[in-house]
Motif scaffolding. Sequence first.
Motif, mmCIF file in Angstrom:
data_model
loop_
_atom_site.group_PDB
_atom_site.id
_atom_site.type_symbol
_atom_site.label_atom_id
_atom_site.label_comp_id
_atom_site.label_asym_id
_atom_site.label_seq_id
_atom_site.Cartn_x
_atom_site.Cartn_y
_atom_site.Cartn_z
ATOM 1 N N TYR A 1 14.375 -4.156 -4.725
ATOM 2 C CA TYR A 1 13.502 -4.395 -5.870
ATOM 3 C C TYR A 1 14.132 -5.488 -6.724
ATOM 4 N N THR B 1 9.356 2.874 -9.557
ATOM 5 C CA THR B 1 8.177 3.316 -10.317
ATOM 6 C C THR B 1 8.130 2.746 -11.724
ATOM 7 N N SER B 2 9.110 1.942 -12.110
ATOM 8 C CA SER B 2 9.184 1.428 -13.483
ATOM 9 C C SER B 2 8.103 0.400 -13.802
ATOM 10 N N GLY B 3 7.629 -0.305 -12.781
ATOM 11 C CA GLY B 3 6.659 -1.375 -13.022
ATOM 12 C C GLY B 3 7.322 -2.689 -13.403
ATOM 13 N N ARG C 1 14.335 5.422 -7.106
ATOM 14 C CA ARG C 1 12.957 5.887 -7.397
ATOM 15 C C ARG C 1 12.527 5.455 -8.794
ATOM 16 N N ASP C 2 13.424 5.559 -9.759
ATOM 17 C CA ASP C 2 13.107 5.148 -11.131
ATOM 18 C C ASP C 2 12.798 3.654 -11.203
#
Length: 196
Positions: free
Chosen positions: A65, A48-50, A44-45
């Motif tokens: 990712y 959502t880090s971009g 999740r981190d």
Amino acid sequence: MNKNVLIISILLSSFVLLFSSCEDDDDPYQIDEEWKAYNEKVVRDVATSGEYKPLESFSRNGTLYWKYTDVITNTIGLATPKITQEGTPHVTDSVVVRYIGWYLNYDGNKVEFDSTEGNNNAQSGRGFRLSTLAQGGVMGWVDILQYMTVGEEREVCIPQQLGYGTSATSAIPAYTTLFFDIKLLKIVARNEGEFD
């Protein structure tokens, strides 16, 4: 007589209670819920880090990712090789790669579990048939390599369902989110015998 039955019943109940309360820590089917939850948070981190781009797995079992990197290139100071082939590998192809595999422990530190760096493979890389990788269960590798060109280097985050999942290895606990720095060195198109 009833007194003896009562005593035996109490003793048997105590024995059953004592026996059933003992947990087998070596149970291979026991799920470490804390580790699993931690690794879900890692994904999740990352998501959502971009920093990372999502890529839906060909298997449709999840999303991995990735981002561009130069960790391997900078490790030994070699420039990226000239791209000698156009295109990306297909699942029927073989590839030669250099890589570093790691995961994050509870402290957020990297734990390296596999690498071509620092050994005889550092310059020449290691060869794999993509179809063999797919059968071995690490679908994230197969997915990301089919989007890479020769000379390109990427860091990939592979959620457990696209990695080893519920299976533990000697170096990797079950439910572990895997990270790899992968540099694609060569594509061997449809060469079924090269890396058997």
